[in-house]
Enzyme design. Structure first.
Site, PDB file in Angstrom:
ATOM      1  NE  ARG A   1      51.683  44.806  43.075  1.00 19.98           N
ATOM      2  CZ  ARG A   1      51.111  43.342  42.707  1.00 19.98           C
ATOM      3  NH1 ARG A   1      49.791  43.609  42.617  1.00 19.98           N
ATOM      4  NH2 ARG A   1      51.788  42.652  43.172  1.00 19.98           N
TER       5      ARG A   1
ATOM      6  CE1 TYR B   1      49.866  35.558  48.704  1.00 17.02           C
ATOM      7  CE2 TYR B   1      48.671  33.930  50.135  1.00 17.02           C
ATOM      8  CZ  TYR B   1      48.954  34.547  48.781  1.00 17.02           C
ATOM      9  OH  TYR B   1      48.250  34.688  47.460  1.00 17.02           O
ATOM     10  CE  LYS B   2      48.458  38.958  47.095  1.00 19.55           C
ATOM     11  NZ  LYS B   2      47.169  39.044  45.756  1.00 19.55           N
TER      12      LYS B   2
ATOM     13  CG  PHE C   1      43.930  38.468  41.526  1.00 21.14           C
ATOM     14  CD1 PHE C   1      45.213  39.136  41.623  1.00 21.14           C
ATOM     15  CD2 PHE C   1      43.809  37.347  41.520  1.00 21.14           C
ATOM     16  CE1 PHE C   1      46.274  38.707  41.747  1.00 21.14           C
ATOM     17  CE2 PHE C   1      44.960  36.407  42.220  1.00 21.14           C
ATOM     18  CZ  PHE C   1      46.193  37.586  42.219  1.00 21.14           C
TER      19      PHE C   1
ATOM     20  CG  ASP D   1      39.576  38.697  46.499  1.00 20.19           C
ATOM     21  OD1 ASP D   1      40.409  39.027  47.799  1.00 20.19           O
ATOM     22  OD2 ASP D   1      39.762  37.968  45.499  1.00 20.19           O
TER      23      ASP D   1
HETATM   24  C1  LIG Z   1      47.107  37.707  45.844  1.00 17.93           C
HETATM   25  C2  LIG Z   1      45.794  37.531  45.312  1.00 17.93           C
HETATM   26  C3  LIG Z   1      43.989  36.327  45.538  1.00 17.93           C
HETATM   27  C4  LIG Z   1      45.675  34.933  45.161  1.00 17.93           C
HETATM   28  O1  LIG Z   1      44.844  34.090  45.956  1.00 17.93           O
HETATM   29  P1  LIG Z   1      44.873  32.082  46.265  1.00 17.93           P
HETATM   30  O2  LIG Z   1      44.478  31.397  46.131  1.00 17.93           O
HETATM   31  O3  LIG Z   1      45.594  33.017  46.770  1.00 17.93           O
HETATM   32  O4  LIG Z   1      46.483  32.660  45.044  1.00 17.93           O
HETATM   33  C5  LIG Z   1      43.811  36.724  45.050  1.00 17.93           C
HETATM   34  N1  LIG Z   1      42.412  37.883  44.992  1.00 17.93           N
HETATM   35  C6  LIG Z   1      43.137  38.635  44.948  1.00 17.93           C
HETATM   36  C7  LIG Z   1      42.745  40.210  44.777  1.00 17.93           C
HETATM   37  C8  LIG Z   1      44.524  38.697  44.831  1.00 17.93           C
HETATM   38  O5  LIG Z   1      45.087  39.789  45.236  1.00 17.93           O
END
Ligand SMILES: *Cc1c(COP(=O)(O)O)cnc(C)c1O
Length: 400
Positions: free
Chosen positions: A371, A222-223, A128, A197
Site C-alpha cells: 500500500r 492521525y492519518k 476495516f 468511517d
Molecule cells: C485507521 C482506521 C481506524 C483506526 O481506529 P483507531 O481506533 O484509531 O485505532 C478505524 N477505522 C478505519 C477505517 C481506519 O482506517
C-alpha cells in the site's frame, strides 16, 4: 499518459501548487521516502511549538484555570473547523473525542437504539477490522444480526428490518471510494440510518456529509490530517438527529451542566452529549495543528494533487512493474479512488520489507498488498518515481 522517467516527475513537482507545504513539516532524514502518511501523517513544523506552549504556559502556569481558558471547548472548536473546512458539515455537528474505535461503538449503538424494532446491521466483510470487531462485540450484547454485503450491493440488501448501514468511505486496502450519497439514499428509503468511517478520506478527498444526507460518521486525525500518533478521533452527528440519538457511554462531561454533579444523567446539548470524559488536551492541540494545515491548503487543491499522485503511481506501475507480476489493486477510474494506491504481488510482504531496507517506507496489507500512501501535503512526484523505480529494481534482482 505521463512519461515514466525522472524529468516527468520533476515537471510535475515544479507545477505542484502544494509544493511549498513541504516546508510546513519537520524534515525527515535525508533520502527517506515516506509513503505511509495514510497510517501516520508527518509532523507539522508548528506542532512541537504549540505543544510546548500548552505544556509550559497553559499547563505549567495556568494549571486548573486552563479548563475555563479554552481547554474545555477544544473538542467542539476544533470540531467546527473540521466540519466546515473538510467534512462538508455544519458547526455543532462534529466533536473530537476518544479513538475512532470507541466513537464507532458509541454511534453504532446509538443508531440501533434509535431503530428498536429492526434487527439487521449491513456492513462489508472487507471493512476495516476495528469496525467489524466492534460490531461483532455490540451484537453479542444486543442480539442484532450482521448482514455482510459489499457496498455496491447495499441498496439491494437494505430492507425494512435494517437498522444501520455502515461502511468505510474509502476502502483501507484498495482505496475504492464508495458512493456515500447513493448508499445513504437507499438506506433512508428503507428507513435505516448510516454510519460512515472517514478514516481514509478525511484530508484526502472532499467529504460532503450534509449533501450526502449522512446520519453519522467517525474518523481518525492521525492519518491524512497529521494529528500525531493516537491523536483523538472525530465523530459527526447530523443536527436533526442530535435531540433523539442516545450514545451509551454516559460520562459526566457529556451531561447537561456537568459541574452541577447532580444525580441522574441528562444528555448535554447537541454534539456535547457525545463527549464521555475529559478532553485529551495535548492530543487535541496536535490534532488542531494538522487539521489547520489541510484547511489552509484547501480540500479541492488537495484532491487535485492526490488524484495526480495516484494517477502517476498507477502509470509508473503499469510501465515499470506489470512485467514483473505486479498488478494495480486500486480502481483505475480516478473518480472512484481515494488517496492511496494498492499494488498486489504474491511476495508483497517480503517486497515491502526489502523496500524499507532501501529507504522506502510503505505498508504491507494482508494478503498480497503493497500500500502506497500518497499524502498530498508532503509527497513529491519525484519520490513516487524513486520508490517505484527501486521496487522495479528489487523485482529484477530476486533475493538481492
Ligand atoms: C485507521 C482506521 C481506524 C483506526 O481506529 P483507531 O481506533 O484509531 O485505532 C478505524 N477505522 C478505519 C477505517 C481506519 O482506517
Amino acid at each position: 499518459m505521463i512519461a515514466a522517467d525522472r524529468s516527468a516527475a520533476q515537471a510535475l513537482d515544479e507545477a505542484d501548487p502544494l509544493g511549498a507545504f513541504l516546508e510546513r513539516f519537520e524534515p525527515i532524514e535525508s533520502g527517506l521516502i515516506y509513503l505511509d502518511g495514510n497510517s501516520l501523517g508527518r509532523l507539522p513544523a508548528d506542532t512541537p511549538q504549540r505543544i510546548n506552549a500548552v505544556v509550559g504556559h497553559e499547563w505549567g502556569e495556568r494549571l486548573i484555570r486552563g479548563w475555563d481558558e479554552g481547554w474545555m471547548a477544544l473538542p467542539t472548536t476544533i470540531g467546527d473547523r473540521l466540519a466546515t473546512g473538510l467534512l462538508g458539515a455544519n458547526p455543532g455537528e462534529v466533536a473530537l473525542a476518544d479513538s475512532t474505535s470507541v466513537n464507532f461503538f458509541k454511534l453504532a449503538a446509538a443508531a440501533l437504539h434509535a431503530r428498536p424494532d429492526r434487527r439487521e446491521i449491513i456492513t462489508d466483510h472487507e471493512n476495516f477490522p476495528t469496525d467489524r470487531y466492534v460490531l461483532e462485540g455490540l451484537i453479542e450484547r444486543t442480539g442484532h444480526e450482521l448482514v455482510w454485503t459489499r457496498p455496491a450491493d447495499a441498496a439491494a440488501a437494505v430492507n425494512e428490518d435494517t437498522a444501520l448501514v455502515t461502511f468505510s468511505h474509502v476502502d483501507y486496502r484498495t482505496a475504492e471510494l464508495y458512493d456515500m450519497a447513493g448508499i445513504t439514499h437507499a438506506a433512508h428509503e428503507a428507513g435505516a440510518l448510516t454510519l460512515w468511517d472517514l478514516s481514509h478520506s478525511a484530508g484526502a478527498v472532499p467529504v460532503e456529509l450534509e449533501r450526502a444526507g449522512a446520519d453519522l460518521a467517525v474518523g481518525c486525525t492521525y492519518k491524512y490530517l497529521n494529528g500525531g500518533p493516537g491523536s483523538p478521533a472525530f465523530l459527526y452527528v447530523r443536527a436533526e438527529h442530535q435531540a433523539q440519538l442516545r450514545q451509551p457511554i454516559w460520562g459526566w462531561l457529556g451531561r447537561h451542566d456537568p459541574f452541577a454533579m447532580a444525580p441522574g444523567y441528562i444528555p448535554g446539548d447537541g454534539i456535547l452529549q457525545t463527549i464521555s470524559g475529559t478532553p485529551p488536551v495535548l492530543g487535541l492541540t496536535a490534532a488542531a495543528c494538522g487539521i489547520e494545515l489541510s484547511i489552509e491548503a484547501g480540500i479541492e487543491t488537495i484532491r487535485d494533487k492526490s488524484t495526480q499522485l495516484t494517477e502517476y503511481a498507477i502509470e509508473l506501475a503499469d510501465a515499470l512493474l506489470a512485467d514483473h507480476g505486479v498488478s494495480v489493486g486500486s480502481p483505475r477510474d480516478r473518480t472512484r479512488r481515494g488517496g492511496h494506491v494498492s499494488l498486489t504481488h504474491p511476495d508483497a510482504r517480503t517486497l515491502t520489507r526489502r523496500l524499507a531496507q532501501r529507504d522506502v517506507i510503505a505498508d504491507f496489507r494482508e494478503p498480497d498488498v503493497i500500500r502506497l500512501g500518497l499524502s498530498p501535503l508532503t509527497t513529491r512526484f519525484g519520490e513516487v518515481y524513486e520508490a517505484l523505480t527501486r521496487l522495479a529494481q528489487l523485482l529484477a534482482t530476486p533475493g538481492a
